[in-house]
Design a protein around this motif. Structure first.
Motif, PDB file in Angstrom:
ATOM      1  N   ALA A 110       1.223  -1.290   0.024  1.00 47.36           N
ATOM      2  CA  ALA A 110      -0.111  -0.406  -0.472  1.00 47.36           C
ATOM      3  C   ALA A 110       1.568   1.077  -0.231  1.00 47.36           C
ATOM      4  N   ASP A 111       0.525   2.401  -0.413  1.00 50.25           N
ATOM      5  CA  ASP A 111       1.009   3.538  -0.642  1.00 50.25           C
ATOM      6  C   ASP A 111       0.790   4.536   1.219  1.00 50.25           C
ATOM      7  N   PRO A 112       2.118   4.727   0.883  1.00 47.12           N
ATOM      8  CA  PRO A 112       1.985   5.233   2.703  1.00 47.12           C
ATOM      9  C   PRO A 112       1.252   6.267   2.777  1.00 47.12           C
ATOM     10  N   THR A 113       1.190   7.067   1.806  1.00 46.37           N
ATOM     11  CA  THR A 113       0.160   7.708   1.416  1.00 46.37           C
ATOM     12  C   THR A 113      -1.548   7.806   1.514  1.00 46.37           C
ATOM     13  N   ALA A 114      -1.562   6.621   1.015  1.00 45.89           N
ATOM     14  CA  ALA A 114      -3.327   6.253   1.239  1.00 45.89           C
ATOM     15  C   ALA A 114      -3.646   6.038   2.479  1.00 45.89           C
ATOM     16  N   LEU A 115      -2.349   5.223   3.090  1.00 45.20           N
ATOM     17  CA  LEU A 115      -2.714   4.810   4.410  1.00 45.20           C
ATOM     18  C   LEU A 115      -2.979   5.909   5.492  1.00 45.20           C
ATOM     19  N   GLU A 116      -2.673   6.741   5.591  1.00 44.10           N
ATOM     20  CA  GLU A 116      -2.470   8.102   6.719  1.00 44.10           C
ATOM     21  C   GLU A 116      -3.419   8.591   6.129  1.00 44.10           C
ATOM     22  N   ALA A 117      -3.861   8.208   4.774  1.00 45.02           N
ATOM     23  CA  ALA A 117      -5.234   9.249   4.344  1.00 45.02           C
ATOM     24  C   ALA A 117      -6.779   8.448   5.385  1.00 45.02           C
ATOM     25  N   LEU A 118      -6.771   7.310   5.736  1.00 42.83           N
ATOM     26  CA  LEU A 118      -7.421   6.607   6.602  1.00 42.83           C
ATOM     27  C   LEU A 118      -7.961   7.240   8.268  1.00 42.83           C
ATOM     28  N   ARG A 119      -6.157   7.951   8.230  1.00 43.41           N
ATOM     29  CA  ARG A 119      -6.360   7.827   9.403  1.00 43.41           C
ATOM     30  C   ARG A 119      -7.297   8.688  10.170  1.00 43.41           C
ATOM     31  N   PRO A 120      -7.813   9.943   9.916  1.00 44.13           N
ATOM     32  CA  PRO A 120      -9.269  10.776  10.349  1.00 44.13           C
ATOM     33  C   PRO A 120     -10.863   9.690  10.293  1.00 44.13           C
ATOM     34  N   VAL A 121     -10.293   8.670   9.964  1.00 39.70           N
ATOM     35  CA  VAL A 121     -11.555   7.655   9.813  1.00 39.70           C
ATOM     36  C   VAL A 121     -11.396   6.958  11.234  1.00 39.70           C
ATOM     37  N   ALA A 122      -9.678   6.565  11.193  1.00 43.47           N
ATOM     38  CA  ALA A 122     -10.086   5.541  12.210  1.00 43.47           C
ATOM     39  C   ALA A 122     -10.000   6.845  13.658  1.00 43.47           C
ATOM     40  N   GLU A 123      -9.296   8.132  13.303  1.00 46.07           N
ATOM     41  CA  GLU A 123     -10.269   8.443  14.050  1.00 46.07           C
ATOM     42  C   GLU A 123     -11.113   8.816  15.050  1.00 46.07           C
ATOM     43  N   GLU A 124     -12.525   8.795  13.994  1.00 45.87           N
ATOM     44  CA  GLU A 124     -13.675   9.314  13.894  1.00 45.87           C
ATOM     45  C   GLU A 124     -14.607   8.303  14.574  1.00 45.87           C
ATOM     46  N   ILE A 125     -13.661   6.870  14.899  1.00 50.36           N
ATOM     47  CA  ILE A 125     -13.841   5.647  15.477  1.00 50.36           C
ATOM     48  C   ILE A 125     -13.432   5.327  16.730  1.00 50.36           C
ATOM     49  N   VAL A 126     -12.950   6.082  17.339  1.00 50.79           N
ATOM     50  CA  VAL A 126     -12.617   6.151  17.998  1.00 50.79           C
ATOM     51  C   VAL A 126     -13.291   7.462  19.212  1.00 50.79           C
ATOM     52  N   THR A 127     -13.480   8.339  18.378  1.00 49.63           N
ATOM     53  CA  THR A 127     -14.752   9.430  18.531  1.00 49.63           C
ATOM     54  C   THR A 127     -15.578   8.923  19.173  1.00 49.63           C
ATOM     55  N   ALA A 128     -16.141   8.341  18.563  1.00 46.82           N
ATOM     56  CA  ALA A 128     -17.983   7.911  18.237  1.00 46.82           C
ATOM     57  C   ALA A 128     -17.478   6.905  19.506  1.00 46.82           C
ATOM     58  N   ALA A 129     -16.744   6.150  19.846  1.00 45.64           N
ATOM     59  CA  ALA A 129     -16.037   4.952  21.424  1.00 45.64           C
ATOM     60  C   ALA A 129     -16.519   5.699  21.787  1.00 45.64           C
ATOM     61  N   VAL A 130     -15.660   6.828  22.614  1.00 44.54           N
ATOM     62  CA  VAL A 130     -15.830   8.157  23.805  1.00 44.54           C
ATOM     63  C   VAL A 130     -17.717   8.106  23.837  1.00 44.54           C
ATOM     64  N   ALA A 131     -17.275   8.904  22.636  1.00 42.71           N
ATOM     65  CA  ALA A 131     -19.024   9.741  23.028  1.00 42.71           C
ATOM     66  C   ALA A 131     -20.547   8.434  23.204  1.00 42.71           C
ATOM     67  N   GLY A 132     -20.287   6.584  22.765  1.00 44.66           N
ATOM     68  CA  GLY A 132     -20.955   6.433  22.875  1.00 44.66           C
ATOM     69  C   GLY A 132     -21.485   5.820  21.719  1.00 44.66           C
ATOM     70  N   ASP A 133     -21.370   7.343  20.757  1.00 47.78           N
ATOM     71  CA  ASP A 133     -22.281   7.044  19.499  1.00 47.78           C
ATOM     72  C   ASP A 133     -22.190   5.528  18.894  1.00 47.78           C
ATOM     73  N   LEU A 134     -23.331   4.909  18.608  1.00 52.62           N
ATOM     74  CA  LEU A 134     -22.353   3.218  18.513  1.00 52.62           C
ATOM     75  C   LEU A 134     -23.173   3.412  16.721  1.00 52.62           C
ATOM     76  N   ILE A 135     -24.242   4.087  15.918  1.00 53.10           N
ATOM     77  CA  ILE A 135     -24.010   4.522  14.627  1.00 53.10           C
ATOM     78  C   ILE A 135     -22.777   4.965  14.042  1.00 53.10           C
ATOM     79  N   ALA A 136     -22.610   5.819  14.803  1.00 51.65           N
ATOM     80  CA  ALA A 136     -21.234   6.446  14.415  1.00 51.65           C
ATOM     81  C   ALA A 136     -20.043   5.703  14.082  1.00 51.65           C
ATOM     82  N   TYR A 137     -19.644   4.949  14.917  1.00 51.30           N
ATOM     83  CA  TYR A 137     -19.189   4.375  15.284  1.00 51.30           C
ATOM     84  C   TYR A 137     -18.988   3.166  14.113  1.00 51.30           C
ATOM     85  N   VAL A 138     -20.567   2.709  14.130  1.00 54.89           N
ATOM     86  CA  VAL A 138     -20.068   1.174  12.928  1.00 54.89           C
ATOM     87  C   VAL A 138     -20.401   1.772  12.017  1.00 54.89           C
ATOM     88  N   GLU A 139     -21.023   2.958  11.237  1.00 54.98           N
ATOM     89  CA  GLU A 139     -20.507   3.819   9.584  1.00 54.98           C
ATOM     90  C   GLU A 139     -19.210   4.214   9.512  1.00 54.98           C
TER      91      GLU A 139
END
Length: 222
Positions: A110-139
């Motif tokens: 994989a292109d490292p740039t393409a991988l790094e572009a997924l970091r905001p999405v991974a961080e969204e998962i953590v944010t949703a988890a902290v908020a207890g927002d299961l729908i946002a987590y799954v999406e």
């Protein structure tokens, strides 16, 4: 899914029809276990919860019925279908065969740039988890994993995994959120991304294997 704000804006960013956006939100609610097996829901009632008209909800439910996620109940609405333990084991087995080697191989391809572009999405998962927002987590979780698999360049593989995820349920998410353990599960996505960026294929395989094991435990949760 009981909340005052509509779910649809969270699913923005893709050029989908209203019907498709409603279907995606419903799938997320089903996967998160917020719509439980055996429950019967009418299109008007769900439309009120989503803050939209009944027509796109009814159309979306018909789409979900074709996927086997709900059954039509004459004069009542739609019943959420159940998933057997055997089906969950089969889904896990197929996903393991596909996702573990494919994801691990991305450490070298994989292109490292393409991988790094997924970091905001991974961080969204953590944010949703902290908020207890299961729908946002799954999406966000769906976008992260399908985004990773897309880097392998096999569209059919991505669609197979998408379908498997649609058919599964994560009933244990609610329990994890209540126990304060959902954040640790969410952070595995960042750990996986870091191993891939470090070009450590063995570590990526280990993290992905552990992650899928956790998912199967969630599926089995009552």
């Amino acid at each position: 899914m009981n909340r005052e704000d509509p779910l649809l804006p969270r699913l923005g960013g893709r050029k989908l029809s209203y019907r498709e956006r409603v279907a995606d939100a419903l799938r997320a609610a089903l996967i998160a276990g917020e719509l439980r097996p055996g429950e019967v829901h009418s299109a008007p009632a769900l439309a009120a919860r989503f803050g939209v008209s009944a027509t796109p909800v009814r159309e979306a439910l018909l789409d979900l019925a074709k996927e086997g996620l709900v059954d039509t109940v004459p004069n009542k609405g739609f019943r959420v279908t159940a998933v057997s333990e055997r089906q969950l084991d089969e889904y896990t087995h197929i996903r393991s065969l596909i996702e573990i080697p494919t994801t691990a191989q991305l450490a070298t391809t994989a292109d490292p740039t393409a991988l790094e572009a997924l970091r905001p999405v991974a961080e969204e998962i953590v944010t949703a988890a902290v908020a207890g927002d299961l729908i946002a987590y799954v999406e966000a979780d769906l976008r992260f994993h399908l985004g990773l698999l897309a880097l392998a360049g096999n569209e059919h593989l991505v669609e197979v995994v998408r379908d498997l995820r649609r058919r599964s349920r994560l009933y244990g998410l609610t329990a994890l959120a209540e126990q304060g353990r959902l954040q640790a599960s969410a952070e595995e996505h960042l750990e996986l991304l870091d191993t891939l960026l470090a070009r450590n294929e063995a570590a990526a395989r280990t993290v992905m294997t552990r992650h899928l094991g956790h998912i199967r435990n969630l599926w089995a949760a009552p």
